[in-house]
Design a protein around this motif. Structure first.
Motif, PDB file in Angstrom:
ATOM      1  N   HIS A   3       0.849  -1.184   0.000  1.00  0.00           N
ATOM      2  CA  HIS A   3       0.000   0.000   0.000  1.00  0.00           C
ATOM      3  C   HIS A   3       0.888   1.239   0.000  1.00  0.00           C
ATOM      4  O   HIS A   3       1.802   1.368   0.795  1.00  0.00           O
ATOM      5  CB  HIS A   3      -0.923   0.009   1.215  1.00  0.00           C
ATOM      6  N   TYR A   5      -0.035   4.476   0.474  1.00  0.00           N
ATOM      7  CA  TYR A   5      -0.440   5.603   1.293  1.00  0.00           C
ATOM      8  C   TYR A   5      -0.871   5.098   2.664  1.00  0.00           C
ATOM      9  O   TYR A   5      -1.737   4.240   2.768  1.00  0.00           O
ATOM     10  CB  TYR A   5      -1.590   6.342   0.615  1.00  0.00           C
ATOM     11  N   ASP A  19      -3.850   2.740   9.048  1.00  0.00           N
ATOM     12  CA  ASP A  19      -4.741   2.391   7.938  1.00  0.00           C
ATOM     13  C   ASP A  19      -3.958   2.570   6.644  1.00  0.00           C
ATOM     14  O   ASP A  19      -3.229   3.547   6.492  1.00  0.00           O
ATOM     15  CB  ASP A  19      -5.973   3.298   7.912  1.00  0.00           C
ATOM     16  N   PHE A  21      -3.957   2.568   2.274  1.00  0.00           N
ATOM     17  CA  PHE A  21      -4.792   2.769   1.097  1.00  0.00           C
ATOM     18  C   PHE A  21      -3.934   2.661  -0.158  1.00  0.00           C
ATOM     19  O   PHE A  21      -2.729   2.895  -0.123  1.00  0.00           O
ATOM     20  CB  PHE A  21      -5.449   4.154   1.139  1.00  0.00           C
ATOM     21  N   ARG A  23      -4.149   4.642  -2.715  1.00  0.00           N
ATOM     22  CA  ARG A  23      -3.790   5.997  -3.135  1.00  0.00           C
ATOM     23  C   ARG A  23      -4.327   6.986  -2.110  1.00  0.00           C
ATOM     24  O   ARG A  23      -5.232   6.663  -1.349  1.00  0.00           O
ATOM     25  CB  ARG A  23      -4.324   6.311  -4.518  1.00  0.00           C
ATOM     26  N   PRO A  24      -3.775   8.179  -2.086  1.00  0.00           N
ATOM     27  CA  PRO A  24      -4.237   9.168  -1.117  1.00  0.00           C
ATOM     28  C   PRO A  24      -5.666   9.615  -1.371  1.00  0.00           C
ATOM     29  O   PRO A  24      -6.135   9.595  -2.507  1.00  0.00           O
ATOM     30  CB  PRO A  24      -3.280  10.348  -1.303  1.00  0.00           C
ATOM     31  N   GLN A  25      -6.332  10.027  -0.318  1.00  0.00           N
ATOM     32  CA  GLN A  25      -7.663  10.598  -0.458  1.00  0.00           C
ATOM     33  C   GLN A  25      -7.517  11.951  -1.137  1.00  0.00           C
ATOM     34  O   GLN A  25      -6.542  12.663  -0.918  1.00  0.00           O
ATOM     35  CB  GLN A  25      -8.300  10.793   0.909  1.00  0.00           C
ATOM     36  N   GLU A  26      -8.474  12.302  -1.966  1.00  0.00           N
ATOM     37  CA  GLU A  26      -8.387  13.583  -2.674  1.00  0.00           C
ATOM     38  C   GLU A  26      -8.375  14.760  -1.709  1.00  0.00           C
ATOM     39  O   GLU A  26      -7.611  15.698  -1.880  1.00  0.00           O
ATOM     40  CB  GLU A  26      -9.525  13.711  -3.678  1.00  0.00           C
ATOM     41  N   GLU A  27      -9.238  14.729  -0.717  1.00  0.00           N
ATOM     42  CA  GLU A  27      -9.285  15.787   0.284  1.00  0.00           C
ATOM     43  C   GLU A  27      -9.457  15.144   1.660  1.00  0.00           C
ATOM     44  O   GLU A  27     -10.580  14.975   2.124  1.00  0.00           O
ATOM     45  CB  GLU A  27     -10.434  16.749   0.001  1.00  0.00           C
ATOM     46  N   PRO A  28      -8.354  14.807   2.325  1.00  0.00           N
ATOM     47  CA  PRO A  28      -8.495  14.193   3.655  1.00  0.00           C
ATOM     48  C   PRO A  28      -9.117  15.183   4.641  1.00  0.00           C
ATOM     49  O   PRO A  28      -8.941  16.388   4.513  1.00  0.00           O
ATOM     50  CB  PRO A  28      -7.064  13.849   4.051  1.00  0.00           C
ATOM     51  N   LYS A  29      -9.868  14.653   5.590  1.00  0.00           N
ATOM     52  CA  LYS A  29     -10.501  15.506   6.595  1.00  0.00           C
ATOM     53  C   LYS A  29      -9.425  16.104   7.497  1.00  0.00           C
ATOM     54  O   LYS A  29      -8.495  15.417   7.900  1.00  0.00           O
ATOM     55  CB  LYS A  29     -11.473  14.685   7.430  1.00  0.00           C
TER      56      LYS A  29
END
Length: 68
Positions: A3, A5, A19, A21, A23-29
């Motif tokens: 993984h 990311y 955790d 993933f 690929r990275p989240q587009e807009e992480p919280k």
């Protein structure tokens, strides 16, 4: 499978959680809220986002200064 990311949690009840993933989240919280609902009073913890260039990001437990 590797993984690329990783999201790590630092401090509080989620300390050490990782955790992964693809690929990275587009807009992480910018803030995550973790709520304990185990046999007792509700306990709420807030984690604030910090980026870690090497692997992804970290969410650090928000420290609340005591009033007084």
């Amino acid at each position: 499978m590797t993984h690329a990311y990783v999201v790590r949690f630092v401090g509080g009840p989620l300390d050490g959680r990782v955790d992964s993933f693809d690929r990275p989240q587009e807009e992480p919280k910018t803030t995550l809220t973790h709520v304990h609902l185990h046999e007792g009073p509700k306990i709420v913890h807030h984690y604030d986002l910090r980026y870690a260039v090497e692997y992804g990001c970290e969410y650090h437990l928000r420290v609340v200064e005591a009033e007084g």
